[in-house]
Motif scaffolding. Structure first.
Motif, PDB file in Angstrom:
ATOM      1  N   TYR A 163      28.691 -78.812 -44.587  1.00 43.83           N
ATOM      2  CA  TYR A 163      28.600 -77.818 -43.619  1.00 43.83           C
ATOM      3  C   TYR A 163      29.337 -77.392 -42.654  1.00 43.83           C
ATOM      4  O   TYR A 163      29.832 -76.438 -42.492  1.00 43.83           O
ATOM      5  N   GLY A 164      29.871 -78.589 -41.897  1.00 36.12           N
ATOM      6  CA  GLY A 164      31.170 -78.204 -40.984  1.00 36.12           C
ATOM      7  C   GLY A 164      30.980 -77.398 -39.863  1.00 36.12           C
ATOM      8  O   GLY A 164      31.807 -76.486 -39.809  1.00 36.12           O
ATOM      9  N   GLY A 193      34.265 -79.945 -37.679  1.00 40.66           N
ATOM     10  CA  GLY A 193      33.409 -78.944 -37.227  1.00 40.66           C
ATOM     11  C   GLY A 193      31.881 -79.296 -37.147  1.00 40.66           C
ATOM     12  O   GLY A 193      31.271 -78.682 -36.273  1.00 40.66           O
ATOM     13  N   GLY A 194      31.469 -80.352 -37.746  1.00 39.57           N
ATOM     14  CA  GLY A 194      30.190 -81.177 -37.243  1.00 39.57           C
ATOM     15  C   GLY A 194      30.247 -82.016 -36.259  1.00 39.57           C
ATOM     16  O   GLY A 194      31.280 -82.068 -35.565  1.00 39.57           O
ATOM     17  N   GLY A 224      24.692 -74.137 -47.186  1.00 43.64           N
ATOM     18  CA  GLY A 224      23.835 -73.005 -46.496  1.00 43.64           C
ATOM     19  C   GLY A 224      24.032 -72.507 -45.230  1.00 43.64           C
ATOM     20  O   GLY A 224      24.875 -73.631 -44.332  1.00 43.64           O
ATOM     21  N   SER A 225      23.957 -71.435 -44.894  1.00 42.18           N
ATOM     22  CA  SER A 225      24.296 -70.630 -43.717  1.00 42.18           C
ATOM     23  C   SER A 225      25.613 -70.789 -43.174  1.00 42.18           C
ATOM     24  O   SER A 225      26.530 -70.081 -43.824  1.00 42.18           O
ATOM     25  N   ASN A 226      25.975 -71.689 -41.956  1.00 39.64           N
ATOM     26  CA  ASN A 226      27.370 -71.740 -41.874  1.00 39.64           C
ATOM     27  C   ASN A 226      28.162 -72.368 -43.320  1.00 39.64           C
ATOM     28  O   ASN A 226      29.331 -72.108 -43.737  1.00 39.64           O
ATOM     29  N   GLY A 227      27.277 -73.227 -44.019  1.00 41.64           N
ATOM     30  CA  GLY A 227      28.002 -73.852 -44.948  1.00 41.64           C
ATOM     31  C   GLY A 227      27.978 -72.627 -46.253  1.00 41.64           C
ATOM     32  O   GLY A 227      28.747 -72.823 -47.204  1.00 41.64           O
ATOM     33  N   GLY A 228      27.062 -71.673 -46.236  1.00 42.36           N
ATOM     34  CA  GLY A 228      27.187 -70.519 -47.142  1.00 42.36           C
ATOM     35  C   GLY A 228      28.441 -70.042 -46.894  1.00 42.36           C
ATOM     36  O   GLY A 228      29.339 -69.432 -47.741  1.00 42.36           O
ATOM     37  N   LEU A 229      28.857 -69.582 -45.445  1.00 47.20           N
ATOM     38  CA  LEU A 229      30.077 -69.140 -45.294  1.00 47.20           C
ATOM     39  C   LEU A 229      31.142 -69.986 -45.804  1.00 47.20           C
ATOM     40  O   LEU A 229      32.264 -69.445 -46.521  1.00 47.20           O
TER      41      LEU A 229
END
Length: 731
Positions: free
Chosen positions: A497-498, A529-530, A576-581
């Protein structure tokens, strides 16, 4: 609408040499991305000649029309239907999908318990017997030794909609246990509607509050509570309107929402979001305010016994984090990173003549993750290299006991009673679904309050933590999970995620367990980032330093291959979400490294993300496209804007939902259109668009099974994972 296109596409796939049931040599060819004939043409997507200047730079945006809400645009709705039909036709050729569907159905069929609250001699908690679409809210006596389905059903959201997409978003019981305030969300939306139930009579009161987004209410007494809400959006704009002008209101039972009085607002700063909690003695209202683009928050305390007195400002800046952790009498405890990047616990005596903060528990080598105050004691969840460690203290910060945890894992949340000694915590790990434990805040003794059977033996799953070097030499932790009998390189699913100071803990997921049960390896990289090592770890990958998160993830993939965890053609990635980026960026950077990709509900247009929903608040991590320097950084990695016209890309399955109002689906729509328009080789680049599912919260179990059967089937197919391994394992 989709059915209109399915028949023709099935014929097209068969005509293209892609069998609906692949076997033998045909299946092997498909796994390698080699087809006897090219895939049928992707659905046509209208391309506009749209170019605009941003900070003097010409930016092409040919698919901007796909930003329109699918509910308001017939053209976008038609595009969605054709793309979904195309994807369903392709996924129908994958034999792994049905196997994962059976495996997921088995693995998800276990009892789930959560959120215990004691009020008026009763305990309230959520419960799911296993495969119910939504959790049910239950009630039992306060003396119950365990929580299960034998209690009284207080609220069953499964009956609130025919398709199971109405979810119980949050709930709060009034101080005496007389009323239940509960919020429901439709189709995965962040918007919620609040209703009041008379617990004794079962009567639903006429009170109805709209346009709430997230957060809990704060009961003052059995007659009133505080809540936060946004203004009602213009008609047709509810799924895309920017989250601005939030206010805190006080509601009196029996009144219409239009009569509610504004308690706190910041009209001069419309980009401040406000949340509130109330002290255990009901005297103090603690208000936190977060500013768009800021890494920290403000903290103020209001004396409800003296409404005319000004608020006590504990923190007025926006650069440091202040998290209310609980109260003992008139003393407020606060977790903060002020002069402590791994956090410390401060206290302030609110009733003193001159209230001031003092340190109670100093910063240590391990970051503070969660804090709870119960029965005059303090419980802290520390992160020891991302793994939870639980320590108890007295009210002055003196250590009293340590709570034994079941192993490597994470405390999900504390559940405590502010006026009594009842306390619980949830714990999970990669091989252990979330379990509820009761604990004594004085002695540290704990015991499980659940009794259930699983479809697998946790002892059969091996968990390892490794550290690998990123590009700049920083050591990054990574968990590796596999079956105990697994040997040699295996198809591996790498996740990260990060962002946003969110810790990716060693927690359980049935969807990842299905992958492991099939003989695959699951890896979780705790990239910068996490919040794994406090706010410094977070800030190491914000704004212009975002590159660190991308480098950390790429280094994880390289390490897994170099160290024989996975082999050539075996590495799938997901986020997902920020992890999708993250998925979009690293695929653009290293399409040669990753062998199958699943970007989920990703932020893909980094030049326009701030225009919808909570987007303005994400500028704290990403930077602001309106700032010239930030724009240059964002333009350099924005997934949508950096897809090359030619190249060789791995198979990609983009996933989103048409009702996502957190990361609007237009991000994924535009990104997919750009992928399909480019010449990126013969591998499929598809989008799966879930109907009425939002950003993922509250998704019915039936939809979870269907979605992840598709996703895991796709990733397994292109990494050579034998999905039948899960069934052979005897789930």
């Amino acid at each position: 609408m989709i059915e209109k296109y399915i028949g023709a596409l099935v014929f097209a796939f068969v005509s293209a040499g892609i069998p609906l049931v692949a076997n033998g040599q045909e299946l092997e060819m498909m796994k390698q991305g080699q087809y006897r004939q090219p895939l049928p043409p992707y659905p046509a997507t209208r391309r506009e000649d749209r170019v605009e200047k941003m900070h003097g730079v010409e930016v092409s945006d040919p698919y901007r029309w796909l930003e329109e809400d699918v509910r308001n645009s017939a053209e976008v709705a038609a595009w969605v239907a054709k793309e979904q039909a195309y994807t369903e036709a392709f996924l129908g050729t994958l034999p792994e999908r049905a196997t994962f569907e059976r495996s997921l159905t088995s693995l998800l069929n276990y009892e789930i318990y959560g959120s215990p609250v004691e009020r008026g001699g009763k305990i309230f908690y959520t419960y799911n017997p296993g495969l119910a679409d939504q959790d049910v809210l239950m009630m039992t006596s306060a003396g119950a030794a365990s929580f299960d389905g034998s209690g009284t059903v207080l609220l069953d959201p499964n009956g609130l909609s025919e398709d199971g997409t109405t979810a119980l978003a949050s709930w709060e019981v009034s101080p005496s246990g007389r009323y239940l305030a509960y919020m429901t969300a439709q189709a995965g939306s962040d918007w919620t509607t609040l209703r009041i139930l008379d617990i004794g009579s079962g009567e639903l009161l006429e009170d109805r509050l709209e346009w709430l987004k997230g957060g809990a209410i704060s009961w003052v007494d059995d007659d009133s509570f505080f809540y936060s809400r946004f203004p009602e959006p213009a008609e047709g704009q509810d799924f895309q309107v920017a989250a601005l002008n939030m206010k805190i209101y006080r509601h009196q039972l029996g009144d219409k929402q239009s009569s509610d009085v504004v308690f706190y607002e910041t009209a001069e700063q419309p980009d401040l979001m406000h949340g509130s909690t109330i002290s255990a003695n009901k005297r103090w209202l603690i208000v936190t305010s977060s500013k768009a683009g800021a890494l920290g928050n403000q903290l103020r305390v209001f004396d409800l016994h003296s409404p005319a007195s000004p608020a006590l400002t504990v923190a007025s800046g926006n650069d440091t984090i202040w998290v209310p952790a609980g109260t003992i009498a008139d003393r407020l405890y606060v977790k903060t990173d002020s002069d402590a990047p791994r956090y410390r616990l401060m206290a302030i005596d609110l009733n003193a003549d001159q209230p001031h903060l003092r340190e109670v528990i100093p910063q240590s080598d391990d970051a503070i993750e969660n804090v709870a105050v119960v029965d005059g004691h303090i419980a802290i969840d520390f992160l020891d290299d991302v793994k939870s460690r639980m320590q108890l203290y007295d009210a002055e910060g003196r250590p009293t006991a340590e709570v034994d945890l079941p192993g490597i894992g994470a405390i999900g949340a504390f559940h405590v009673e502010p006026q009594g000694s009842r306390a619980w915590f949830s714990f999970s790990s990669f091989n252990r679904p979330s379990e509820l434990f009761a604990f004594d805040p004085k002695t540290g003794e704990s015991h499980s309050v659940v009794d259930r059977k699983l479809a697998f033996d946790p002892a059969d799953i091996r968990i390892e933590q490794v550290f690998y070097p990123s590009a700049d030499g920083t050591q990054i932790p990574m968990f590796i999970v596999k079956r105990a009998d697994s040997t040699g390189p295996a198809p591996t699913l790498l996740y990260a995620y990060g962002g946003f100071n969110i810790t990716m803990s060693p927690a359980y997921s049935s969807t990842r367990m299905a992958w492991v049960q099939a003989g695959g390896t699951y890896a979780l990289a705790n990239i910068r980032g996490g919040g794994e090592y406090g706010s410094a770890w977070h800030q190491a990958a914000v704004g212009p330093k975002r590159e660190n998160a991308f480098e950390d993830f790429i280094a994880a993939g390289e390490w897994l291959k170099a160290n024989g965890v996975t082999g050539s053609g075996q590495l799938a990635i997901q986020g997902g979400s920020n992890g999708g980026l993250l998925m979009g960026v690293v695929t653009n950077r290293r399409p040669d490294l990753f062998d199958a990709v699943n970007p989920q509900v990703g932020v893909m247009d980094m030049l326009r993300f701030d225009r919808w929903g909570y987007g303005k608040y994400w500028t704290s991590d990403y930077g602001d496209p309106a700032d010239e320097q930030d724009f240059a950084v964002l333009r350099g990695y924005s997934p949508y804007h950096n897809i090359p016209s030619h190249g060789v890309y791995p198979p990609i399955l983009v996933t989103t939902a048409d009702t996502d109002d957190r990361v609007i689906p237009g991000h994924s729509f535009k990104y997919t259109a750009a992928l399909q328009a480019a010449d990126l080789g013969s591998a499929p680049h598809l989008i799966r668009i879930e109907a009425k599912a939002g950003h993922g919260a509250g998704m019915p179990v039936s939809k979870v099974i269907a979605a992840y059967a598709d996703i895991m089937g796709f990733l397994a197919h292109f990494t050579g994972l034998d999905a039948h391994g899960a069934e052979q394992q005897g789930s």
